[in-house]
Motif scaffolding. Sequence first.
Motif, PDB file in Angstrom:
ATOM      1  N   UNK A  30       0.680  -1.119   0.076  1.00  0.00           N
ATOM      2  CA  UNK A  30      -0.046   0.204  -0.047  1.00  0.00           C
ATOM      3  C   UNK A  30       0.802   1.094   0.073  1.00  0.00           C
ATOM      4  N   UNK A  31       2.128   1.247   0.797  1.00  0.00           N
ATOM      5  CA  UNK A  31       2.870   2.498   0.633  1.00  0.00           C
ATOM      6  C   UNK A  31       3.508   2.721  -0.476  1.00  0.00           C
ATOM      7  N   UNK A 284      10.132   8.057  -6.215  1.00  0.00           N
ATOM      8  CA  UNK A 284      10.333   6.897  -7.339  1.00  0.00           C
ATOM      9  C   UNK A 284      11.110   5.715  -6.583  1.00  0.00           C
ATOM     10  N   UNK A 285      12.222   5.951  -5.946  1.00  0.00           N
ATOM     11  CA  UNK A 285      13.077   5.129  -5.565  1.00  0.00           C
ATOM     12  C   UNK A 285      12.481   4.416  -4.233  1.00  0.00           C
ATOM     13  N   UNK A 286      11.702   5.526  -3.305  1.00  0.00           N
ATOM     14  CA  UNK A 286      11.109   4.821  -2.359  1.00  0.00           C
ATOM     15  C   UNK A 286      10.079   3.960  -2.730  1.00  0.00           C
ATOM     16  N   UNK A 290      10.090  -0.131  -1.678  1.00  0.00           N
ATOM     17  CA  UNK A 290       8.787  -0.734  -1.019  1.00  0.00           C
ATOM     18  C   UNK A 290       8.130  -1.700  -1.841  1.00  0.00           C
ATOM     19  N   UNK A 291       8.128  -1.482  -3.137  1.00  0.00           N
ATOM     20  CA  UNK A 291       7.393  -2.479  -3.756  1.00  0.00           C
ATOM     21  C   UNK A 291       8.349  -4.069  -3.940  1.00  0.00           C
ATOM     22  N   UNK A 292       9.619  -3.657  -4.005  1.00  0.00           N
ATOM     23  CA  UNK A 292      10.320  -4.929  -4.057  1.00  0.00           C
ATOM     24  C   UNK A 292      10.177  -5.705  -2.880  1.00  0.00           C
TER      25      UNK A 292
END
Length: 398
Positions: A30-31, A284-286, A290-292
């Motif tokens: 979600x984040x 973008x990098x966050x 977080x997605x990975x």
Amino acid sequence: MSSHEQALASLVTQLAFSFDGAVLGVALAYAAVRSFLKFAAGSKALGKIRAAPVLRVSDLRSLLDAPPPQSDQEANSELDRSSISDRKLVIVRGQVEANSAVDGSWKSSLRPNVLVSHESGDKAVVIQRTQTCLYNEWKGFFGWTSDIRAIFGKSWREQESMSLRTVPFVLLETGKWPQSEYVVINMDASRHPLPLTTVYHQLQPIDASPYTFLQALFGHEYPVGLLDEEKILPIGKEITAIGMCGSRSGIPEISPCRDLPYFLSDMTKDQMVLDLGFKTKVLLWSGIALGSLSAGILSYAFVRNWSKWKLWRQQRLSQQSREETSDPPLLDSEEDVTDVPDGQLCVICLMRRRRSAFIPCGHLVCCQVCAISVERESSPKCPLCRQLIRNSIRIFDT
């Protein structure tokens, strides 16, 4: 950390790592989605800011096509209520001045519509006064509830009241006076931060009272200080306005754009581009990180729970098949129900001879029929020692 805080922290940790971390993975996902959405909005706003032209106040009239003047009173009122025509996104840098200074009417010259700071005496077009009451919590003898609240928030509580006063103002071209060209700043429906200057900041302690002692004793919040702060947008300050520029009654006017994070700012266009570009890169990098991380945690949780479910299903099917195929055993001989001494009778049915010993306790107290019925219970226990059993074994006499 007290015992209550440790218990609550342990509960929150167990909730986050429940289902082998699936809850934590969903929260991180979600984040990550929120970060990507903010990145998309920031990239769109960055493109608009880069494409927006930087103009002087005197160049706005040549950019916009002013609507033709109308003499009819009803037409003029309808024009005032209508939206701005020929709206274009522009960036204008100028000097703040009250609208009454360029109005040209005799009323504005007698009574200029400006605000005056109560603390510094400076003239301004925006005055924001904030009064914040600071609270403190002492974990008293009966204040275990404050221990729980301390996990989620600071021990200092804030309660503030804010008053905002504004007057109509315009932007003039810097360094030129008197000004015949100006642009009106429309603050309607603007939620953007304002480039205010702090002119007063004072913290006053609040004297304790007997009631305050009672509040502290029972673990309640009690006031410890009062913070007064006053910020103004002074007349003569040079700021940058970025928004939709149009013409209303032949006068240029700038209104805020909801898609942009800026409206009035101390930064120039290049500084806005650098600031917004850095924020979009961080988002973008966050989002990627977080997605990975969430993908790894969710994959691990899925594999673990899938393996557990397959194992549980396999055990369940084997148990059902065993229950369906295992019928009650036939009696070995008539001696199981006839001529059995009292010391060898089953302790459950008191009819048949003791034939089955429980594992691991090893007690020989039941017949084979009653031993199998005990094994099929949800929590099988030995009737003699009440120990959990795993299985039973048939005992044969020589």
